[in-house]
Write a protein that holds these residues in place. Structure first.
Motif, PDB file in Angstrom:
ATOM      1  N   ILE A 344      38.847  37.272  69.812  1.00  9.60           N
ATOM      2  CA  ILE A 344      38.565  36.161  68.904  1.00  9.60           C
ATOM      3  C   ILE A 344      39.615  35.066  69.051  1.00  9.60           C
ATOM      4  N   ASP A 345      40.869  35.451  69.263  1.00  6.85           N
ATOM      5  CA  ASP A 345      41.915  34.450  69.519  1.00  6.85           C
ATOM      6  C   ASP A 345      41.601  33.658  70.783  1.00  6.85           C
ATOM      7  N   LEU A 346      41.089  34.325  71.814  1.00  2.00           N
ATOM      8  CA  LEU A 346      40.731  33.629  73.052  1.00  2.00           C
ATOM      9  C   LEU A 346      39.624  32.600  72.817  1.00  2.00           C
ATOM     10  N   GLN A 347      38.787  32.866  71.828  1.00  2.00           N
ATOM     11  CA  GLN A 347      37.664  31.975  71.550  1.00  2.00           C
ATOM     12  C   GLN A 347      38.082  30.734  70.767  1.00  2.00           C
ATOM     13  N   SER A 348      39.363  30.686  70.353  1.00  2.00           N
ATOM     14  CA  SER A 348      39.902  29.535  69.634  1.00  2.00           C
ATOM     15  C   SER A 348      39.066  29.242  68.392  1.00  2.00           C
ATOM     16  N   GLU A 349      38.754  27.944  68.123  1.00  6.69           N
ATOM     17  CA  GLU A 349      38.044  27.601  66.891  1.00  6.69           C
ATOM     18  C   GLU A 349      36.620  28.159  66.857  1.00  6.69           C
ATOM     19  N   LEU A 350      36.051  28.467  68.026  1.00  6.99           N
ATOM     20  CA  LEU A 350      34.703  29.040  68.044  1.00  6.99           C
ATOM     21  C   LEU A 350      34.680  30.474  67.517  1.00  6.99           C
ATOM     22  N   GLY A 351      35.858  31.086  67.434  1.00  8.48           N
ATOM     23  CA  GLY A 351      35.929  32.468  66.982  1.00  8.48           C
ATOM     24  C   GLY A 351      35.618  32.660  65.517  1.00  8.48           C
ATOM     25  N   VAL A 352      35.566  31.564  64.736  1.00  9.82           N
ATOM     26  CA  VAL A 352      35.261  31.708  63.309  1.00  9.82           C
ATOM     27  C   VAL A 352      33.773  31.928  63.080  1.00  9.82           C
ATOM     28  N   GLN A 353      32.968  31.733  64.093  1.00  7.02           N
ATOM     29  CA  GLN A 353      31.525  31.910  63.951  1.00  7.02           C
ATOM     30  C   GLN A 353      31.164  33.388  64.087  1.00  7.02           C
ATOM     31  N   GLN A 354      29.956  33.712  63.617  1.00 12.43           N
ATOM     32  CA  GLN A 354      29.459  35.073  63.742  1.00 12.43           C
ATOM     33  C   GLN A 354      28.049  35.043  64.310  1.00 12.43           C
ATOM     34  N   GLY A 355      27.572  36.211  64.708  1.00  9.83           N
ATOM     35  CA  GLY A 355      26.208  36.327  65.202  1.00  9.83           C
ATOM     36  C   GLY A 355      26.002  35.650  66.532  1.00  9.83           C
ATOM     37  N   GLU A 356      24.779  35.245  66.785  1.00  7.41           N
ATOM     38  CA  GLU A 356      24.422  34.670  68.078  1.00  7.41           C
ATOM     39  C   GLU A 356      25.083  33.320  68.318  1.00  7.41           C
ATOM     40  N   GLN A 357      25.546  32.667  67.228  1.00  2.00           N
ATOM     41  CA  GLN A 357      26.198  31.367  67.405  1.00  2.00           C
ATOM     42  C   GLN A 357      27.596  31.510  68.001  1.00  2.00           C
ATOM     43  N   ALA A 358      28.209  32.670  67.833  1.00  3.46           N
ATOM     44  CA  ALA A 358      29.567  32.892  68.324  1.00  3.46           C
ATOM     45  C   ALA A 358      29.553  33.215  69.814  1.00  3.46           C
ATOM     46  N   PRO A 359      30.676  32.976  70.496  1.00  5.79           N
ATOM     47  CA  PRO A 359      30.762  33.380  71.905  1.00  5.79           C
ATOM     48  C   PRO A 359      30.497  34.884  72.053  1.00  5.79           C
ATOM     49  N   ALA A 360      29.900  35.270  73.168  1.00  7.79           N
ATOM     50  CA  ALA A 360      29.559  36.671  73.450  1.00  7.79           C
ATOM     51  C   ALA A 360      28.651  37.240  72.364  1.00  7.79           C
ATOM     52  N   ASP A 361      27.814  36.368  71.785  1.00  8.57           N
ATOM     53  CA  ASP A 361      26.844  36.769  70.762  1.00  8.57           C
ATOM     54  C   ASP A 361      27.499  37.418  69.542  1.00  8.57           C
ATOM     55  N   GLY A 362      28.778  37.113  69.328  1.00 12.23           N
ATOM     56  CA  GLY A 362      29.453  37.616  68.137  1.00 12.23           C
ATOM     57  C   GLY A 362      29.828  39.081  68.185  1.00 12.23           C
ATOM     58  N   ARG A 363      29.843  39.679  69.377  1.00  8.76           N
ATOM     59  CA  ARG A 363      30.122  41.119  69.455  1.00  8.76           C
ATOM     60  C   ARG A 363      31.535  41.449  68.982  1.00  8.76           C
ATOM     61  N   PHE A 364      32.494  40.575  69.254  1.00 10.27           N
ATOM     62  CA  PHE A 364      33.868  40.878  68.858  1.00 10.27           C
ATOM     63  C   PHE A 364      34.090  40.641  67.363  1.00 10.27           C
ATOM     64  N   GLN A 365      33.367  39.684  66.799  1.00  8.17           N
ATOM     65  CA  GLN A 365      33.447  39.492  65.354  1.00  8.17           C
ATOM     66  C   GLN A 365      32.904  40.716  64.623  1.00  8.17           C
ATOM     67  N   ALA A 366      31.766  41.226  65.077  1.00  4.05           N
ATOM     68  CA  ALA A 366      31.192  42.430  64.465  1.00  4.05           C
ATOM     69  C   ALA A 366      32.119  43.623  64.641  1.00  4.05           C
TER      70      ALA A 366
END
Length: 414
Positions: A344-366
């Motif tokens: 999520i740190d690598l994703q920078s500001e995009l890492g705050v998103q979840q689900g399909e909107q997040a990078p890698a379909d949000g797998r790391f957020q989940a």
């Protein structure tokens, strides 16, 4: 341990691979491949139905719970063959999620402590996924200190009357049966006054309330037992020997979760780093700092794999799961949390998103949201470190102020 298949093992692997090539649910491959640990889709009604269908198909062909005795629904396979099967099943092993508690944790307890009639009645249906099992252990005031539970079982004619509360019970909302640890004697030290039972999830007096988790899912439940009657025939082990029975459950739980049931996320992170771009341009994998972190996690996951292999070697020699199973669970849980945070740190500001909107379909957020639970279930980090220190490394035990004191004499805030 020899990691090269013997001729017999190679033949077994070829048979497993051939059967999977013909019968695996290919229509679910992409969904399962992209699912992350903690993904809600793995516990959707559609996936639960698919899981049960997969279990039925495997058992009908002799590929479910293959290390169990044949008379209980298995095929008398060796622990090594069980590992080979898990390797070959691959992504389809995610369909085992809802039966993992029953097959990997409750079933070994039944095999060790149930009557022969009970084993033949329950284990084949457990192997086929026809019946789902869960465990009623943790309580609001006795999570890490399981032996401090206060759910009481009082003798009645022909059985026991149970009153109390349980919490963090996984999968009860679609379970058919449960094993239950309760206190039958408060006048002896806490570990000596426990007894293990099993009961149907539809038993009168048993109710539950799903717990809303940070992931948005409700895989855990708060459970209430009000004047629940359990026949004495549904007792597992002697009265007052429940802690010994529970150790069978707990050792297999940590073996199941630590050695086979809990991913670390390393493969997902490595693949992501090979594709993701750094903030300064170029692939993340080309950044020396990223490579250093990946190398550390690669070493750790390799250590987990080899530690699990030692456990498998012990099982092949007829030994029961030991305290070393705590190592896998402890390290895998913390590693998964670290990896998810790093991604999520690598994703920078995009890492705050979840689900399909997040990078890698949000797998790391989940994965991150679910990882906190992995460090609690099956024993908290602190409990596991104590087990490893005392029972693996042989260090002096922690001081216990309640040791040898009758449970009803232990001061409490209640």
């Amino acid at each position: 341990m020899d990691f090269v298949d013997s001729p017999e093992q190679a033949e077994f692997r070829a048979q497993a691979r051939a059967w999977l090539a013909e019968h695996a649910p290919r229509e679910l491959y992409e969904v399962l491949k992209s699912a992350s640990y903690g993904d809600a889709i793995l516990e959707s009604p559609e996936m639960i139905a698919a899981s049960k269908a997969w279990q039925r198909k495997k058992q009908a062909a002799g590929w479910a719970c293959i290390h169990w005795p044949r008379e209980y629904g298995g095929r008398d396979a060796t622990p090594i063959e069980q590992v080979i099967w898990q390797e070959e099943e691959g992504v389809y092993g995610l369909l085992n999620k809802i039966v993992m508690t029953g097959q990997g944790i409750c079933a070994p307890t039944l095999i060790s402590w149930a009557t022969e009639e009970q084993k033949r009645r329950f284990l084949p249906k457990l192997a086929s996924g026809e019946e789902i099992w869960c465990q009623l252990f943790s309580e609001p005031a006795a999570g890490s200190d399981l032996a401090g539970l206060i759910t009481r079982a009082e003798r009645r004619e022909g059985g026991w009357l149970i009153n109390g509360q349980k919490v963090w019970t996984s999968h009860l909302h679609y379970a058919d049966h449960a094993i239950l640890l309760a206190r039958t004697d408060s006048s002896v030290p806490k570990h000596e006054g426990l007894t293990m039972f099993f009961l149907g999830a539809d038993t009168p007096g048993l109710s539950y309330q799903p717990i809303k988790q940070i992931t948005g899912q409700s895989g855990f439940n708060e459970v209430f037992l009000t004047d629940v009657f359990i026949p004495d025939s549904q007792r597992l082990g002697p009265v007052g020997h429940g802690w010994r029975v529970a150790l069978t459950t707990l050792m297999n739980e940590r073996l199941t979760v630590g050695n086979g049931g809990m991913p670390t996320g390393f493969k997902e992170l490595f693949s992501y780093c090979c594709m993701a771009e750094c903030s300064g341009g170029g692939r993340a994998i080309d950044d020396p700092w990223v490579r250093s972190k990946l190398a550390n996690w690669a070493v750790r996951t390799s250590g987990l794999r080899h530690t699990a292999s030692r456990s498998i070697s012990a099982l092949c020699k007829g030994q029961a799961p030991g305290p070393e199973g705590s190592i896998g669970k402890l390290v895998a849980g913390t590693t998964m949390q670290e990896i998810a945070m790093f991604a999520i740190d690598l994703q920078s500001e995009l890492g705050v998103q979840q689900g399909e909107q997040a990078p890698a379909d949000g797998r790391f957020q989940a994965m991150l949201l679910r990882s906190a639970g992995t460090r609690i279930e099956g024993g908290t980090d602190e409990i596991l470190r104590g087990i490893i220190a005392e029972r693996v490394l042989g260090l002096p035990p922690d001081v216990r102020a309640d040791k040898g004191i009758p449970f009803n004499k232990i001061p409490t805030g209640r």
